[in-house]
Design a protein around this motif. Structure first.
Motif, PDB file in Angstrom:
ATOM      1  N   MET A  69       0.837  -1.193   0.000  1.00  0.00           N
ATOM      2  CA  MET A  69       0.000   0.000   0.000  1.00  0.00           C
ATOM      3  C   MET A  69       0.874   1.245   0.000  1.00  0.00           C
ATOM      4  N   ASP A  70       0.520   2.217  -0.799  1.00  0.00           N
ATOM      5  CA  ASP A  70       1.281   3.462  -0.868  1.00  0.00           C
ATOM      6  C   ASP A  70       1.050   4.252   0.416  1.00  0.00           C
ATOM      7  N   GLN A  71       2.107   4.437   1.196  1.00  0.00           N
ATOM      8  CA  GLN A  71       1.991   5.113   2.482  1.00  0.00           C
ATOM      9  C   GLN A  71       2.249   6.617   2.390  1.00  0.00           C
ATOM     10  N   SER A  72       2.565   7.120   1.198  1.00  0.00           N
ATOM     11  CA  SER A  72       2.973   8.517   1.099  1.00  0.00           C
ATOM     12  C   SER A  72       1.793   9.482   1.072  1.00  0.00           C
ATOM     13  N   HIS A  73       0.640   9.057   0.611  1.00  0.00           N
ATOM     14  CA  HIS A  73      -0.495   9.971   0.463  1.00  0.00           C
ATOM     15  C   HIS A  73      -1.654   9.550   1.359  1.00  0.00           C
ATOM     16  N   ASN A  74      -1.368   9.315   2.628  1.00  0.00           N
ATOM     17  CA  ASN A  74      -2.447   8.878   3.511  1.00  0.00           C
ATOM     18  C   ASN A  74      -2.775   9.905   4.589  1.00  0.00           C
ATOM     19  N   ARG A  75      -2.435  11.167   4.386  1.00  0.00           N
ATOM     20  CA  ARG A  75      -2.704  12.201   5.382  1.00  0.00           C
ATOM     21  C   ARG A  75      -4.201  12.460   5.531  1.00  0.00           C
TER      22      ARG A  75
ATOM     23  N   ASN B 199      -5.607   9.486  10.653  1.00  0.00           N
ATOM     24  CA  ASN B 199      -4.499  10.434  10.608  1.00  0.00           C
ATOM     25  C   ASN B 199      -4.973  11.859  10.858  1.00  0.00           C
ATOM     26  N   VAL B 200      -6.140  12.220  10.345  1.00  0.00           N
ATOM     27  CA  VAL B 200      -6.700  13.551  10.601  1.00  0.00           C
ATOM     28  C   VAL B 200      -6.997  13.710  12.089  1.00  0.00           C
ATOM     29  N   LEU B 201      -7.576  12.681  12.701  1.00  0.00           N
ATOM     30  CA  LEU B 201      -7.880  12.750  14.131  1.00  0.00           C
ATOM     31  C   LEU B 201      -6.606  12.832  14.975  1.00  0.00           C
ATOM     32  N   LEU B 202      -5.580  12.081  14.598  1.00  0.00           N
ATOM     33  CA  LEU B 202      -4.315  12.154  15.337  1.00  0.00           C
ATOM     34  C   LEU B 202      -3.657  13.525  15.193  1.00  0.00           C
ATOM     35  N   ASP B 203      -3.713  14.110  14.000  1.00  0.00           N
ATOM     36  CA  ASP B 203      -3.143  15.447  13.799  1.00  0.00           C
ATOM     37  C   ASP B 203      -3.861  16.485  14.646  1.00  0.00           C
ATOM     38  N   GLU B 204      -5.187  16.411  14.695  1.00  0.00           N
ATOM     39  CA  GLU B 204      -5.958  17.381  15.492  1.00  0.00           C
ATOM     40  C   GLU B 204      -5.688  17.188  16.987  1.00  0.00           C
ATOM     41  N   ALA B 205      -5.562  15.943  17.431  1.00  0.00           N
ATOM     42  CA  ALA B 205      -5.258  15.692  18.838  1.00  0.00           C
ATOM     43  C   ALA B 205      -3.860  16.210  19.174  1.00  0.00           C
ATOM     44  N   ARG B 206      -2.911  16.067  18.255  1.00  0.00           N
ATOM     45  CA  ARG B 206      -1.554  16.568  18.469  1.00  0.00           C
ATOM     46  C   ARG B 206      -1.561  18.096  18.567  1.00  0.00           C
TER      47      ARG B 206
END
Length: 176
Positions: free
Chosen positions: A145-151, A156-163
């Motif tokens: 699976m391509d891991q480069s475009h999974n933002r 990942n969105v929830l983790l970014d907002e929690a950070r």
């Protein structure tokens, strides 16, 4: 002799063909073991991706690499290379595929020509390690699976907002 000529003399093989054989048991003895490996290399050249047990895949990978490497280095006019292709490929139309399709595809590669992945185990089933052996550049979709475009994935969105929220709280605590 310039350097371009020297590379033709030195093997570019990236996968080791082991001098000692693996313990691939067969009821027909060593001839049956070699026949099974020949069938595996033939299937790999024909289908370009196969799923099989890890031990057989790992050993057949070395022979497939050797076959492709010799085909690239010597071409179809070299008698020993043709005998090697005739031995390892049970379906004789695959000799044409080797020299007309695979050699032009791999002649500028500086990595191995095959790729091997571990396949997931079926839990209640067999306990042997399964693997997927494939030729690089095959027409099938990638198994990784391509891991480069999974933002934009939800977690990942929830983790970014929690950070961001955590950093805001820490900054507010420092200011106070």
């Amino acid at each position: 002799m310039n350097q371009a000529d020297v590379t033709k003399l030195i093997s570019q093989l990236r996968i080791a063909v082991r001098p000692s054989q693996r313990n691939l048991k067969n009821s027909d003895g060593p001839e049956g073991r070699l026949l099974k490996l020949r069938k595996t290399v033939t299937a790999l050249m024909k289908h370009e991706r196969i799923e099989l047990y890890y031990n057989r895949a790992d050993e057949a990978r070395g022979y497939a690499e050797l076959l492709i490497s010799n085909a690239i280095r010597h071409g179809d006019r070299h008698k020993a290379t043709m005998e090697l292709a005739d031995y390892w490929l049970l379906e004789k139309q695959l000799v044409h595929k080797l020299f007309k399709v695979l050699v032009p595809r791999y002649e500028n590669y500086n990595v191995s020509y095959t790729r091997m992945y571990r396949a997931p185990r079926d839990y209640p089933g067999m306990y042997y390690r399964q693997s997927v052996l494939e030729l690089r550049g095959n027409p099938y979709p990638s198994l990784v699976m391509d891991q480069s475009h999974n933002r934009n994935l939800l977690h990942n969105v929830l983790l970014d907002e929690a950070r961001k929220e955590f950093r805001r709280k820490k900054l507010a605590d420092l200011v106070n």
